[in-house]
Design a protein around this motif. Structure first.
Motif, PDB file in Angstrom:
ATOM      1  N   TYR A  28      97.524  21.149 -68.323  1.00 29.81           N
ATOM      2  CA  TYR A  28      98.109  22.123 -67.406  1.00 29.81           C
ATOM      3  C   TYR A  28      98.868  21.439 -66.271  1.00 29.81           C
ATOM      4  N   ASN A  76     105.942  23.540 -76.198  1.00 25.88           N
ATOM      5  CA  ASN A  76     105.538  23.704 -74.806  1.00 25.88           C
ATOM      6  C   ASN A  76     106.748  23.571 -73.871  1.00 25.88           C
ATOM      7  N   THR A 119     101.866  30.396 -62.189  1.00 22.81           N
ATOM      8  CA  THR A 119     101.195  31.395 -63.036  1.00 22.81           C
ATOM      9  C   THR A 119     101.709  31.320 -64.473  1.00 22.81           C
ATOM     10  N   TYR A 120     103.027  31.239 -64.622  1.00 27.33           N
ATOM     11  CA  TYR A 120     103.615  31.190 -65.961  1.00 27.33           C
ATOM     12  C   TYR A 120     103.168  29.937 -66.698  1.00 27.33           C
ATOM     13  N   THR A 121     103.126  28.802 -66.011  1.00 26.43           N
ATOM     14  CA  THR A 121     102.688  27.552 -66.641  1.00 26.43           C
ATOM     15  C   THR A 121     101.241  27.651 -67.101  1.00 26.43           C
ATOM     16  N   TYR A 122     100.407  28.300 -66.309  1.00 27.99           N
ATOM     17  CA  TYR A 122      98.999  28.478 -66.677  1.00 27.99           C
ATOM     18  C   TYR A 122      98.884  29.310 -67.956  1.00 27.99           C
ATOM     19  N   VAL A 123      99.704  30.389 -68.038  1.00 38.05           N
ATOM     20  CA  VAL A 123      99.655  31.245 -69.224  1.00 38.05           C
ATOM     21  C   VAL A 123     100.100  30.466 -70.459  1.00 38.05           C
ATOM     22  N   VAL A 124     101.177  29.677 -70.327  1.00 35.78           N
ATOM     23  CA  VAL A 124     101.661  28.887 -71.463  1.00 35.78           C
ATOM     24  C   VAL A 124     100.617  27.855 -71.890  1.00 35.78           C
ATOM     25  N   SER A 125      99.994  27.177 -70.909  1.00 36.10           N
ATOM     26  CA  SER A 125      98.962  26.179 -71.228  1.00 36.10           C
ATOM     27  C   SER A 125      97.769  26.825 -71.918  1.00 36.10           C
ATOM     28  N   LEU A 126      97.393  28.018 -71.468  1.00 37.57           N
ATOM     29  CA  LEU A 126      96.269  28.735 -72.086  1.00 37.57           C
ATOM     30  C   LEU A 126      96.624  29.130 -73.520  1.00 37.57           C
ATOM     31  N   LEU A 127      97.865  29.541 -73.737  1.00 38.92           N
ATOM     32  CA  LEU A 127      98.308  29.904 -75.077  1.00 38.92           C
ATOM     33  C   LEU A 127      98.241  28.695 -76.013  1.00 38.92           C
TER      34      LEU A 127
END
Length: 360
Positions: free
Chosen positions: A125, A57, A95-103
């Motif tokens: 998140y 992460n 936005t990028y952090t949200y995508v990484v957390s979702l992944l």
């Protein structure tokens, strides 16, 4: 002179960048599981799995945020578009952090990396968002540190260049050739008209007073420079009459800009020095600004037959002083009929504190 920094990427070498990125990932990757466990009182069943996932992460966040900081620094420089830079950077990081957390959430859910009930998406998140902000602050801090350092280097270079400028001014303006011609003109006026001679002496005195007052400043306003060039023009007209013409056509916007002192005077002096000036071949110098923000100095080309080649020191001095004040370049063009120099219009005085100090 080193160009202005647009982002931290322009400052660091590759080795320093890799070292800092690696250390940052290791430090944050080790500390964040401890912080999360302490803040939320989590007792994980597999600490090593969580540490491994946290490292993944952190690496994803660090590399992604680093790229965002670089891109926004280039696309929207702090010095020109600070609000757009800030809003764009925050939006992209969130936005990028949200995508990484979702992944990572789907990774935990479908690989059973560790117990899913230990993974609370929004908690993870917001922690990741905090880490992302810290990463961006580190990079932006490095950027502002190097901007500050660059400002100090520029101030030091400006001081050295000003010394060179003063020397060039004395050599180009208060030189035996200029004084000899001025005294010859004065002698002729004394014989013809004493009133004109007294007026000529007063104008010479005013011209040299302006040089002493403004010549040692890094930048002055364009109207101040025009006042000096008009005084110089009047002095030359006493000698050449209508054979020497100065045509000034500048917009209101151009009159609100700045210029290194004695720039126009050096260029006009060079034009008079290297070209024939007579009733049959009048020398006309035009000053005007363009739509693409340049101040143009143009004269018709009629080179003296006995003209000795110049050293180019005056032009180099002007180019070097402009390099300290703006990233735009001075452009020089010579055709069969004219000689043209385009000077970038300087809208912002980077050395305002130095100017205030000199004026005091």
């Amino acid at each position: 002179m080193k160009k202005e920094v647009s982002s931290f990427y322009d400052v660091w070498d590759r080795k320093t960048e890799l070292t800092t990125t690696g250390l940052g990932i290791v430090v944050v990757g080790l500390l964040s599981p401890i912080v999360i466990a302490t803040l939320f009182n989590i007792e994980t069943s597999d600490i090593w799995s969580r540490i491994a996932l946290t490292f993944f992460n952190t690496a994803a966040l660090w590399l992604g945020c680093r790229w965002i900081v670089i891109w926004t620094g280039i696309a929207f420089p702090w010095t020109k578009q600070p609000v757009k830079h800030l809003l764009t950077e925050i939006g992209l990081i969130v936005t990028y952090t949200y995508v990484v957390s979702l992944l990572i959430y789907f990774l935990v859910k479908y690989t059973h990396f560790y117990a899913l009930d230990e993974f609370v998406f929004w908690r993870e998140y917001f922690v990741s968002a905090g880490i992302s902000m810290v990463i961006s602050f580190i990079h932006e801090g490095i950027f502002f540190f190097h901007q500050w350092k660059l400002h100090l280097l520029r101030a030091e270079a400006l001081e050295k260049e000003n010394m060179s400028s003063k020397y060039e001014t004395l050599k180009s303006q208060v030189n035996p050739h200029f004084l000899f011609n001025s005294l010859n003109t004065l002698t002729a006026l004394i014989e013809e008209n004493k009133a004109d001679a007294l007026d000529y002496v007063a104008q010479m005195s005013g011209f040299f007073r302006q040089i002493l007052q403004l010549g040692n400043m890094p930048l002055i306003t364009l109207p101040e420079e025009l006042e000096m060039i008009n005084t110089y023009y009047l002095l030359q007209q006493k000698r050449y009459g209508n054979a020497f013409r100065l045509d000034i056509n500048l917009s209101e916007a151009a009159l609100k800009t700045f210029i290194p002192p004695l720039t126009l005077q050096m260029l006009v002096e060079n034009a008079v020095k290297h070209n024939t000036v007579s009733a049959k071949k009048p020398l006309t110098i035009k000053l005007f600004d363009t739509e693409n923000n340049f101040l143009v100095v143009e004269n018709n080309l009629q080179i003296r037959l006995e003209n000795a080649p110049g050293t180019g020191t005056g032009l180099r001095n002007i180019i070097n002083r402009y390099a300290l004040a703006t990233s735009e370049k001075v452009m020089i063009n010579q055709s069969a009929f004219s000689f043209t120099i385009a000077l970038p219009l300087i809208k912002e005085n980077r050395f305002e504190s130095e100017v205030i100090k000199e004026r005091k």
